[in-house]
Scaffold this active site. Structure first.
Site, PDB file in Angstrom:
ATOM      1  N   MET A  14       0.799  -1.197   0.000  1.00  0.00           N
ATOM      2  CA  MET A  14       0.000   0.000   0.000  1.00  0.00           C
ATOM      3  C   MET A  14       0.844   1.265   0.000  1.00  0.00           C
ATOM      4  O   MET A  14       0.475   2.182  -0.685  1.00  0.00           O
ATOM      5  CB  MET A  14      -0.984  -0.095   1.151  1.00  0.00           C
ATOM      6  N   PRO A  15       1.983   1.319   0.649  1.00  0.00           N
ATOM      7  CA  PRO A  15       2.745   2.562   0.537  1.00  0.00           C
ATOM      8  C   PRO A  15       3.423   2.675  -0.825  1.00  0.00           C
ATOM      9  O   PRO A  15       3.794   1.674  -1.430  1.00  0.00           O
ATOM     10  CB  PRO A  15       3.802   2.465   1.629  1.00  0.00           C
ATOM     11  N   LEU A  16       3.566   3.897  -1.264  1.00  0.00           N
ATOM     12  CA  LEU A  16       4.391   4.222  -2.429  1.00  0.00           C
ATOM     13  C   LEU A  16       5.500   5.110  -1.896  1.00  0.00           C
ATOM     14  O   LEU A  16       5.223   6.170  -1.328  1.00  0.00           O
ATOM     15  CB  LEU A  16       3.585   4.944  -3.499  1.00  0.00           C
ATOM     16  N   ALA A  69       3.730   7.762   0.515  1.00  0.00           N
ATOM     17  CA  ALA A  69       2.272   7.914   0.420  1.00  0.00           C
ATOM     18  C   ALA A  69       1.663   6.650   1.010  1.00  0.00           C
ATOM     19  O   ALA A  69       2.026   5.535   0.621  1.00  0.00           O
ATOM     20  CB  ALA A  69       1.839   8.097  -1.029  1.00  0.00           C
TER      21      ALA A  69
END
Length: 127
Positions: free
Chosen positions: A1-3, A72
């Site tokens: 899920m994180p970028l 993010a």
């Protein structure tokens, strides 16, 4: 899920850059409970004229080894979790590849779950 976007001065070897991604991912896994295979990171390298920063902002003495990290992620974490993440990233990167804690800059960008599509044109997290 994180970028995760990682920016640094050009010239570091591949093993240094790999250690950055590994240290950040370990912190995300340990503190934010991100699955190990949920890894999406981009590294950009910049020459001196395109890497501008405040060398002493907030009385923190930064060097040319500054690493800018922007993550993010979903807006579901507490302030304590965020603080723990920042510390863990700095600790991990100090250990390997040897980045000074003063040179670890982290910016967390929180987004709603429906703002992600991991492929196939589908908003996988949208409820």
């Amino acid at each position: 899920m994180p970028l995760t976007r990682i920016a640094l001065r050009a010239g570091k070897p591949a093993d240094y850059r790999q250690a950055l991604t590994q240290g950040i991912q370990r912190a995300l896994t340990d503190v934010f409970n991100v699955p190990e295979d949920d890894i999406f990171m981009v590294i950009t390298e910049h020459d001196a004229s395109n890497f501008v920063y405040g060398r002493n902002y907030l009385d923190i003495e930064r060097s040319d080894d500054l690493v800018l990290i922007q993550i993010a992620a979903n807006n579901t974490r507490t302030v304590d979790q965020k603080k723990a993440l920042y510390k863990r990233i700095a600790d991990n990167l100090a250990e390997s590849p040897g980045v000074r804690r003063e040179d670890v800059f982290v910016n967390l960008v929180e987004v709603l779950k429906e703002n992600w599509s991991f492929g196939n044109g589908i908003a996988q997290y949208a409820i």
